[in-house]
Design a protein around this motif. Structure first.
Motif, PDB file in Angstrom:
ATOM      1  N   ILE A  53       0.857  -1.188   0.000  1.00 25.47           N
ATOM      2  CA  ILE A  53       0.000   0.000   0.000  1.00 25.47           C
ATOM      3  C   ILE A  53       0.891   1.235   0.000  1.00 25.47           C
ATOM      4  O   ILE A  53       1.831   1.325   0.782  1.00 25.47           O
ATOM      5  N   ASN A 105      -3.174  10.903   0.251  1.00 25.95           N
ATOM      6  CA  ASN A 105      -3.597  10.269  -1.003  1.00 25.95           C
ATOM      7  C   ASN A 105      -4.724  11.007  -1.727  1.00 25.95           C
ATOM      8  O   ASN A 105      -5.378  10.437  -2.590  1.00 25.95           O
ATOM      9  N   GLU A 109      -6.627   8.568  -4.662  1.00 26.76           N
ATOM     10  CA  GLU A 109      -6.167   7.267  -4.181  1.00 26.76           C
ATOM     11  C   GLU A 109      -6.735   6.929  -2.799  1.00 26.76           C
ATOM     12  O   GLU A 109      -6.001   6.864  -1.818  1.00 26.76           O
ATOM     13  N   PRO A 110      -8.035   6.686  -2.728  1.00 20.25           N
ATOM     14  CA  PRO A 110      -8.638   6.415  -1.418  1.00 20.25           C
ATOM     15  C   PRO A 110      -8.244   5.067  -0.799  1.00 20.25           C
ATOM     16  O   PRO A 110      -8.385   4.894   0.408  1.00 20.25           O
ATOM     17  N   ASP A 111      -7.736   4.123  -1.594  1.00 18.88           N
ATOM     18  CA  ASP A 111      -7.403   2.805  -1.040  1.00 18.88           C
ATOM     19  C   ASP A 111      -6.334   2.892   0.040  1.00 18.88           C
ATOM     20  O   ASP A 111      -6.449   2.268   1.095  1.00 18.88           O
ATOM     21  N   GLY A 112      -5.281   3.658  -0.210  1.00 22.35           N
ATOM     22  CA  GLY A 112      -4.238   3.824   0.794  1.00 22.35           C
ATOM     23  C   GLY A 112      -4.762   4.522   2.033  1.00 22.35           C
ATOM     24  O   GLY A 112      -4.435   4.149   3.160  1.00 22.35           O
ATOM     25  N   LYS A 114      -7.740   4.366   3.089  1.00 19.13           N
ATOM     26  CA  LYS A 114      -8.582   3.392   3.792  1.00 19.13           C
ATOM     27  C   LYS A 114      -7.707   2.502   4.683  1.00 19.13           C
ATOM     28  O   LYS A 114      -8.069   2.184   5.812  1.00 19.13           O
ATOM     29  N   TRP A 115      -6.532   2.123   4.168  1.00 19.59           N
ATOM     30  CA  TRP A 115      -5.593   1.346   4.983  1.00 19.59           C
ATOM     31  C   TRP A 115      -5.229   2.138   6.235  1.00 19.59           C
ATOM     32  O   TRP A 115      -5.206   1.599   7.344  1.00 19.59           O
ATOM     33  N   TRP A 133     -12.310  11.458   3.444  1.00 22.83           N
ATOM     34  CA  TRP A 133     -11.589  10.201   3.607  1.00 22.83           C
ATOM     35  C   TRP A 133     -10.079  10.407   3.673  1.00 22.83           C
ATOM     36  O   TRP A 133      -9.339   9.514   4.085  1.00 22.83           O
TER      37      TRP A 133
END
Length: 159
Positions: A53, A105, A109-112, A114-115, A133
């Motif tokens: 990530i 992010n 890039e919301p995935d990082g 979210k981590w 977020w």
């Protein structure tokens, strides 16, 4: 690498501490992101990288004039103080000019992020607003539970 230090012995000379509590404002006028907040972010970034990530610090410390500019842009876009404050904290309450907030992010890039939302508590980092977020602060001690998220930045107006 992260390790739990001995409370009395503390960190070794080549280690940086994540701090032992929430990060609050200081009496000094900041000119950069809080060093402990940055250390926490860098520790989280290294841990995330081990899981594939990527975390990027997009915005941390902002000058008061920069925050005023961003808020004025939001005023133009949203048409009212109350609606603008939903998306950009007014300069008098924003934690960015205090060096105590970071955007991670953003915008694509919301995935990082979210981590970081799930794992950030380990490093003393919490997502603060339900509608952002990307916004994180060092509002707890590392390992503590993050508080309930605020609906948006307008909640700071009433604090």
């Amino acid at each position: 690498d992260l390790r739990t230090s001995n409370v009395i012995a503390g960190c070794t000379p080549d280690e940086l501490s994540l701090g032992e509590g929430a990060i609050f404002t200081s009496n000094n006028t900041p000119t950069e992101i809080n060093p402990t907040l940055l250390t926490r972010f860098n520790a989280a970034k290294a841990a995330a990288k081990k899981e594939g990530i990527e975390l990027k610090l997009i915005s941390g410390y902002r000058t008061l004039s920069r925050q005023k500019y961003l808020f004025n842009q939001a005023l133009k876009k949203y048409g009212s103080y109350k609606e603008a404050a939903k998306w950009v904290a007014p300069p008098e309450i924003s934690h960015h000019p205090m060096g105590l907030a970071m955007d991670v992010n953003y915008p694509n890039e919301p995935d990082g992020a979210k981590w970081l939302e799930v794992n950030g508590y380990k490093f003393g980092l919490c997502r603060v607003f339900k509608n952002e977020w990307w916004h994180f602060e060092g509002n707890i001690a590392p390992g503590w539970k993050c508080p309930k998220m605020l609906k948006d930045a307008r909640a700071l107006l009433n604090a």
